[in-house]
Design a protein around this motif. Structure first.
Motif, PDB file in Angstrom:
ATOM      1  N   SER A  56       0.828  -1.203   0.000  1.00  0.00           N
ATOM      2  CA  SER A  56       0.000   0.000   0.000  1.00  0.00           C
ATOM      3  C   SER A  56       0.868   1.261   0.000  1.00  0.00           C
ATOM      4  O   SER A  56       0.593   2.213  -0.735  1.00  0.00           O
ATOM      5  CB  SER A  56      -0.930  -0.014   1.213  1.00  0.00           C
ATOM      6  N   GLN A  57       1.922   1.266   0.795  1.00  0.00           N
ATOM      7  CA  GLN A  57       2.830   2.413   0.841  1.00  0.00           C
ATOM      8  C   GLN A  57       3.548   2.597  -0.497  1.00  0.00           C
ATOM      9  O   GLN A  57       3.690   3.717  -0.988  1.00  0.00           O
ATOM     10  CB  GLN A  57       3.853   2.245   1.965  1.00  0.00           C
ATOM     11  N   SER A  58       3.992   1.499  -1.071  1.00  0.00           N
ATOM     12  CA  SER A  58       4.675   1.536  -2.364  1.00  0.00           C
ATOM     13  C   SER A  58       3.751   2.111  -3.434  1.00  0.00           C
ATOM     14  O   SER A  58       4.145   2.976  -4.224  1.00  0.00           O
ATOM     15  CB  SER A  58       5.133   0.132  -2.744  1.00  0.00           C
ATOM     16  N   LYS A  59       2.526   1.641  -3.439  1.00  0.00           N
ATOM     17  CA  LYS A  59       1.538   2.136  -4.398  1.00  0.00           C
ATOM     18  C   LYS A  59       1.316   3.623  -4.205  1.00  0.00           C
ATOM     19  O   LYS A  59       1.286   4.390  -5.178  1.00  0.00           O
ATOM     20  CB  LYS A  59       0.220   1.387  -4.252  1.00  0.00           C
ATOM     21  N   GLN A  60       1.159   4.075  -2.967  1.00  0.00           N
ATOM     22  CA  GLN A  60       0.894   5.491  -2.703  1.00  0.00           C
ATOM     23  C   GLN A  60       2.075   6.361  -3.121  1.00  0.00           C
ATOM     24  O   GLN A  60       1.877   7.429  -3.710  1.00  0.00           O
ATOM     25  CB  GLN A  60       0.554   5.724  -1.233  1.00  0.00           C
ATOM     26  N   GLU A  61       3.290   5.929  -2.842  1.00  0.00           N
ATOM     27  CA  GLU A  61       4.470   6.697  -3.246  1.00  0.00           C
ATOM     28  C   GLU A  61       4.531   6.808  -4.770  1.00  0.00           C
ATOM     29  O   GLU A  61       4.825   7.874  -5.314  1.00  0.00           O
ATOM     30  CB  GLU A  61       5.744   6.041  -2.724  1.00  0.00           C
ATOM     31  N   TRP A  62       4.254   5.698  -5.445  1.00  0.00           N
ATOM     32  CA  TRP A  62       4.280   5.691  -6.904  1.00  0.00           C
ATOM     33  C   TRP A  62       3.182   6.601  -7.453  1.00  0.00           C
ATOM     34  O   TRP A  62       3.414   7.393  -8.358  1.00  0.00           O
ATOM     35  CB  TRP A  62       4.113   4.258  -7.415  1.00  0.00           C
ATOM     36  N   MET A  63       1.993   6.501  -6.882  1.00  0.00           N
ATOM     37  CA  MET A  63       0.868   7.334  -7.321  1.00  0.00           C
ATOM     38  C   MET A  63       1.198   8.824  -7.141  1.00  0.00           C
ATOM     39  O   MET A  63       0.960   9.625  -8.053  1.00  0.00           O
ATOM     40  CB  MET A  63      -0.397   6.991  -6.530  1.00  0.00           C
ATOM     41  N   ASP A  64       1.743   9.193  -5.983  1.00  0.00           N
ATOM     42  CA  ASP A  64       2.092  10.590  -5.727  1.00  0.00           C
ATOM     43  C   ASP A  64       3.094  11.092  -6.764  1.00  0.00           C
ATOM     44  O   ASP A  64       2.962  12.199  -7.290  1.00  0.00           O
ATOM     45  CB  ASP A  64       2.675  10.762  -4.322  1.00  0.00           C
ATOM     46  N   PHE A  65       4.101  10.274  -7.047  1.00  0.00           N
ATOM     47  CA  PHE A  65       5.127  10.649  -8.013  1.00  0.00           C
ATOM     48  C   PHE A  65       4.524  10.830  -9.407  1.00  0.00           C
ATOM     49  O   PHE A  65       4.796  11.816 -10.100  1.00  0.00           O
ATOM     50  CB  PHE A  65       6.227   9.587  -8.034  1.00  0.00           C
ATOM     51  N   VAL A  66       3.699   9.893  -9.830  1.00  0.00           N
ATOM     52  CA  VAL A  66       3.098   9.945 -11.166  1.00  0.00           C
ATOM     53  C   VAL A  66       2.128  11.130 -11.265  1.00  0.00           C
ATOM     54  O   VAL A  66       2.109  11.839 -12.274  1.00  0.00           O
ATOM     55  CB  VAL A  66       2.414   8.606 -11.515  1.00  0.00           C
ATOM     56  N   GLU A  67       1.339  11.359 -10.232  1.00  0.00           N
ATOM     57  CA  GLU A  67       0.441  12.513 -10.252  1.00  0.00           C
ATOM     58  C   GLU A  67       1.224  13.810 -10.419  1.00  0.00           C
ATOM     59  O   GLU A  67       0.816  14.701 -11.180  1.00  0.00           O
ATOM     60  CB  GLU A  67      -0.400  12.566  -8.972  1.00  0.00           C
ATOM     61  N   LYS A  68       2.352  13.921  -9.728  1.00  0.00           N
ATOM     62  CA  LYS A  68       3.189  15.117  -9.857  1.00  0.00           C
ATOM     63  C   LYS A  68       3.691  15.250 -11.292  1.00  0.00           C
ATOM     64  O   LYS A  68       3.674  16.347 -11.860  1.00  0.00           O
ATOM     65  CB  LYS A  68       4.366  15.053  -8.883  1.00  0.00           C
ATOM     66  N   ARG A  69       4.128  14.149 -11.884  1.00  0.00           N
ATOM     67  CA  ARG A  69       4.612  14.188 -13.272  1.00  0.00           C
ATOM     68  C   ARG A  69       3.487  14.607 -14.236  1.00  0.00           C
ATOM     69  O   ARG A  69       3.720  15.371 -15.158  1.00  0.00           O
ATOM     70  CB  ARG A  69       5.166  12.826 -13.699  1.00  0.00           C
ATOM     71  N   ILE A  70       2.299  14.104 -13.994  1.00  0.00           N
ATOM     72  CA  ILE A  70       1.175  14.456 -14.863  1.00  0.00           C
ATOM     73  C   ILE A  70       0.847  15.943 -14.711  1.00  0.00           C
ATOM     74  O   ILE A  70       0.606  16.630 -15.711  1.00  0.00           O
ATOM     75  CB  ILE A  70      -0.044  13.549 -14.583  1.00  0.00           C
ATOM     76  N   ARG A  71       0.864  16.442 -13.500  1.00  0.00           N
ATOM     77  CA  ARG A  71       0.619  17.877 -13.296  1.00  0.00           C
ATOM     78  C   ARG A  71       1.680  18.717 -14.025  1.00  0.00           C
ATOM     79  O   ARG A  71       1.367  19.747 -14.622  1.00  0.00           O
ATOM     80  CB  ARG A  71       0.610  18.211 -11.810  1.00  0.00           C
ATOM     81  N   LEU A  72       2.949  18.271 -13.949  1.00  0.00           N
ATOM     82  CA  LEU A  72       4.014  18.975 -14.667  1.00  0.00           C
ATOM     83  C   LEU A  72       3.762  18.943 -16.173  1.00  0.00           C
ATOM     84  O   LEU A  72       4.000  19.939 -16.868  1.00  0.00           O
ATOM     85  CB  LEU A  72       5.376  18.338 -14.366  1.00  0.00           C
ATOM     86  N   GLY A  73       3.292  17.797 -16.665  1.00  0.00           N
ATOM     87  CA  GLY A  73       2.991  17.675 -18.087  1.00  0.00           C
ATOM     88  C   GLY A  73       1.854  18.575 -18.518  1.00  0.00           C
ATOM     89  O   GLY A  73       1.878  19.157 -19.610  1.00  0.00           O
ATOM     90  N   ILE A  74       0.850  18.714 -17.669  1.00  0.00           N
ATOM     91  CA  ILE A  74      -0.271  19.616 -17.968  1.00  0.00           C
ATOM     92  C   ILE A  74       0.238  21.058 -17.984  1.00  0.00           C
ATOM     93  O   ILE A  74      -0.035  21.825 -18.910  1.00  0.00           O
ATOM     94  CB  ILE A  74      -1.415  19.431 -16.946  1.00  0.00           C
TER      95      ILE A  74
END
Length: 175
Positions: free
Chosen positions: A98-116
Protein backbone atom coordinates in the motif's frame (compact mmCIF):
# COMPACT_ATOMS: atom_id res chain seq x y z
CA UNK A 1 8.73 -24.01 6.03
CA UNK A 2 9.84 -27.50 5.07
CA UNK A 3 10.35 -26.43 1.45
CA UNK A 4 12.49 -23.51 2.59
CA UNK A 5 14.52 -25.70 4.92
CA UNK A 6 15.11 -28.29 2.19
CA UNK A 7 16.14 -25.64 -0.34
CA UNK A 8 18.51 -24.11 2.20
CA UNK A 9 19.94 -27.48 3.16
CA UNK A 10 19.00 -27.15 6.81
CA UNK A 11 16.38 -28.55 9.15
CA UNK A 12 13.08 -26.86 9.93
CA UNK A 13 14.38 -26.43 13.47
CA UNK A 14 17.24 -24.30 12.15
CA UNK A 15 14.75 -22.09 10.36
CA UNK A 16 12.66 -21.71 13.51
CA UNK A 17 15.82 -20.92 15.48
CA UNK A 18 16.18 -17.73 13.44
CA UNK A 19 12.52 -16.92 12.73
CA UNK A 20 9.53 -17.23 15.06
CA UNK A 21 7.12 -18.11 12.26
CA UNK A 22 6.41 -17.85 8.55
CA UNK A 23 5.48 -14.19 8.94
CA UNK A 24 8.83 -13.29 10.49
CA UNK A 25 10.68 -15.14 7.74
CA UNK A 26 8.63 -13.45 5.04
CA UNK A 27 9.07 -10.00 6.57
CA UNK A 28 12.84 -10.55 6.77
CA UNK A 29 12.89 -11.46 3.09
CA UNK A 30 10.89 -8.35 2.19
CA UNK A 31 13.20 -6.10 4.22
CA UNK A 32 16.10 -7.23 2.01
CA UNK A 33 14.22 -6.98 -1.27
CA UNK A 34 13.29 -4.12 -3.54
CA UNK A 35 10.18 -4.50 -5.64
CA UNK A 36 10.28 -3.28 -9.25
CA UNK A 37 7.89 -0.38 -8.48
CA UNK A 38 10.13 0.76 -5.63
CA UNK A 39 13.23 0.37 -7.76
CA UNK A 40 11.78 2.62 -10.45
CA UNK A 41 11.11 5.41 -7.95
CA UNK A 42 14.64 5.24 -6.59
CA UNK A 43 16.10 6.03 -10.02
CA UNK A 44 13.87 9.02 -10.81
CA UNK A 45 14.97 12.62 -10.48
CA UNK A 46 12.56 14.84 -8.62
CA UNK A 47 12.95 18.04 -10.58
CA UNK A 48 10.66 20.22 -12.62
CA UNK A 49 12.81 20.10 -15.76
CA UNK A 50 11.84 16.59 -16.88
CA UNK A 51 9.72 15.88 -19.92
CA UNK A 52 6.74 14.36 -18.11
CA UNK A 53 5.51 11.89 -20.74
CA UNK A 54 9.02 10.68 -21.59
CA UNK A 55 9.79 10.30 -17.90
CA UNK A 56 6.60 8.34 -17.21
CA UNK A 57 7.18 6.10 -20.22
CA UNK A 58 10.79 5.42 -19.25
CA UNK A 59 9.86 4.61 -15.65
CA UNK A 60 7.06 2.23 -16.63
CA UNK A 61 9.15 0.41 -19.22
CA UNK A 62 11.93 0.07 -16.67
CA UNK A 63 9.49 -1.66 -14.31
CA UNK A 64 8.54 -4.11 -17.06
CA UNK A 65 12.20 -4.66 -17.98
CA UNK A 66 13.30 -5.36 -14.40
CA UNK A 67 10.34 -7.68 -13.83
CA UNK A 68 10.98 -9.64 -17.03
CA UNK A 69 14.78 -9.74 -17.00
CA UNK A 70 15.79 -9.86 -13.31
CA UNK A 71 14.93 -13.30 -11.91
CA UNK A 72 15.44 -12.22 -8.28
CA UNK A 73 13.18 -9.17 -8.60
CA UNK A 74 10.57 -11.24 -10.44
CA UNK A 75 10.63 -13.97 -7.78
CA UNK A 76 10.20 -11.51 -4.91
CA UNK A 77 7.37 -9.73 -6.74
CA UNK A 78 5.72 -13.06 -7.48
CA UNK A 79 5.90 -14.17 -3.86
CA UNK A 80 4.72 -10.81 -2.51
CA UNK A 81 1.90 -10.48 -5.04
CA UNK A 82 0.64 -13.93 -5.86
CA UNK A 83 1.73 -16.31 -3.14
CA UNK A 84 0.82 -14.61 0.08
CA UNK A 85 -2.34 -14.33 2.10
CA UNK A 86 -2.69 -10.99 3.81
CA UNK A 87 -3.35 -12.53 7.22
CA UNK A 88 -2.32 -10.89 10.48
CA UNK A 89 1.20 -12.34 10.58
CA UNK A 90 1.87 -11.08 7.04
CA UNK A 91 0.06 -7.74 7.35
CA UNK A 92 3.39 -5.95 6.91
CA UNK A 93 3.35 -7.09 3.28
CA UNK A 94 -0.04 -5.49 2.67
CA UNK A 95 1.11 -2.30 4.40
CA UNK A 96 4.32 -2.17 2.36
CA UNK A 97 2.45 -2.75 -0.90
CA UNK A 98 0.00 0.00 0.00
CA UNK A 99 2.83 2.41 0.84
CA UNK A 100 4.68 1.54 -2.36
CA UNK A 101 1.54 2.14 -4.40
CA UNK A 102 0.89 5.49 -2.70
CA UNK A 103 4.47 6.70 -3.25
CA UNK A 104 4.28 5.69 -6.90
CA UNK A 105 0.87 7.33 -7.32
CA UNK A 106 2.09 10.59 -5.73
CA UNK A 107 5.13 10.65 -8.01
CA UNK A 108 3.10 9.95 -11.17
CA UNK A 109 0.44 12.51 -10.25
CA UNK A 110 3.19 15.12 -9.86
CA UNK A 111 4.61 14.19 -13.27
CA UNK A 112 1.17 14.46 -14.86
CA UNK A 113 0.62 17.88 -13.30
CA UNK A 114 4.01 18.98 -14.67
CA UNK A 115 2.99 17.67 -18.09
CA UNK A 116 -0.27 19.62 -17.97
CA UNK A 117 1.55 22.77 -16.85
CA UNK A 118 4.14 22.33 -19.60
CA UNK A 119 1.52 21.74 -22.29
CA UNK A 120 2.51 18.09 -22.97
CA UNK A 121 -0.62 16.61 -21.41
CA UNK A 122 -4.20 17.67 -22.05
CA UNK A 123 -5.59 20.12 -19.51
CA UNK A 124 -8.73 18.01 -18.92
CA UNK A 125 -6.74 15.02 -17.63
CA UNK A 126 -7.32 14.15 -13.96
CA UNK A 127 -3.85 13.33 -12.53
CA UNK A 128 -5.19 11.01 -9.83
CA UNK A 129 -7.38 9.03 -12.22
CA UNK A 130 -4.56 8.66 -14.75
CA UNK A 131 -2.05 7.62 -12.07
CA UNK A 132 -4.48 4.99 -10.79
CA UNK A 133 -5.06 3.78 -14.35
CA UNK A 134 -1.31 3.51 -15.00
CA UNK A 135 -0.77 1.65 -11.72
CA UNK A 136 -3.59 -0.75 -12.52
CA UNK A 137 -2.33 -1.27 -16.05
CA UNK A 138 1.16 -2.16 -14.87
CA UNK A 139 0.10 -4.26 -11.91
CA UNK A 140 -2.45 -6.18 -13.98
CA UNK A 141 -0.11 -6.72 -16.93
CA UNK A 142 2.68 -7.95 -14.65
CA UNK A 143 0.36 -10.33 -12.82
CA UNK A 144 -1.03 -11.67 -16.12
CA UNK A 145 2.50 -12.18 -17.44
CA UNK A 146 3.61 -13.96 -14.26
CA UNK A 147 0.96 -16.62 -14.71
CA UNK A 148 2.25 -17.39 -18.23
CA UNK A 149 5.63 -15.71 -18.79
CA UNK A 150 6.23 -17.53 -22.07
CA UNK A 151 2.97 -16.30 -23.59
CA UNK A 152 4.24 -12.78 -24.37
CA UNK A 153 7.11 -10.39 -23.77
CA UNK A 154 6.20 -8.17 -20.84
CA UNK A 155 8.49 -5.43 -22.08
CA UNK A 156 7.26 -5.45 -25.68
CA UNK A 157 3.55 -5.70 -24.87
CA UNK A 158 4.03 -3.22 -22.03
CA UNK A 159 5.67 -0.77 -24.43
CA UNK A 160 2.74 -0.99 -26.85
CA UNK A 161 0.11 -0.57 -24.12
CA UNK A 162 1.95 2.27 -22.37
CA UNK A 163 2.52 4.13 -25.64
CA UNK A 164 -1.16 3.85 -26.54
CA UNK A 165 -2.27 5.05 -23.12
CA UNK A 166 0.17 7.97 -23.01
CA UNK A 167 -0.79 9.01 -26.54
CA UNK A 168 -4.36 9.23 -25.28
CA UNK A 169 -3.49 11.93 -22.73
CA UNK A 170 -0.99 13.78 -24.90
CA UNK A 171 -1.88 17.39 -25.72
CA UNK A 172 -2.63 17.96 -29.39
CA UNK A 173 0.10 19.76 -31.19
CA UNK A 174 -0.87 22.87 -33.10
CA UNK A 175 -1.12 22.22 -36.84
Amino acid sequence: MQHIATAAGVTRGAIYWHFDDKGALFNAMMERATLPFECSLATQKDDDEVVALDDLRSMMLDIFRVTEQDPKARRVFEIASLKVEFVSELDAVRVRRSQSKQEWMDFVEKRIRLGIKGGQIRADVDPHVQALGLWSLMDGLIRTWMFEPDSFSLLEVGRQVVDTLLDGIRAQRAK
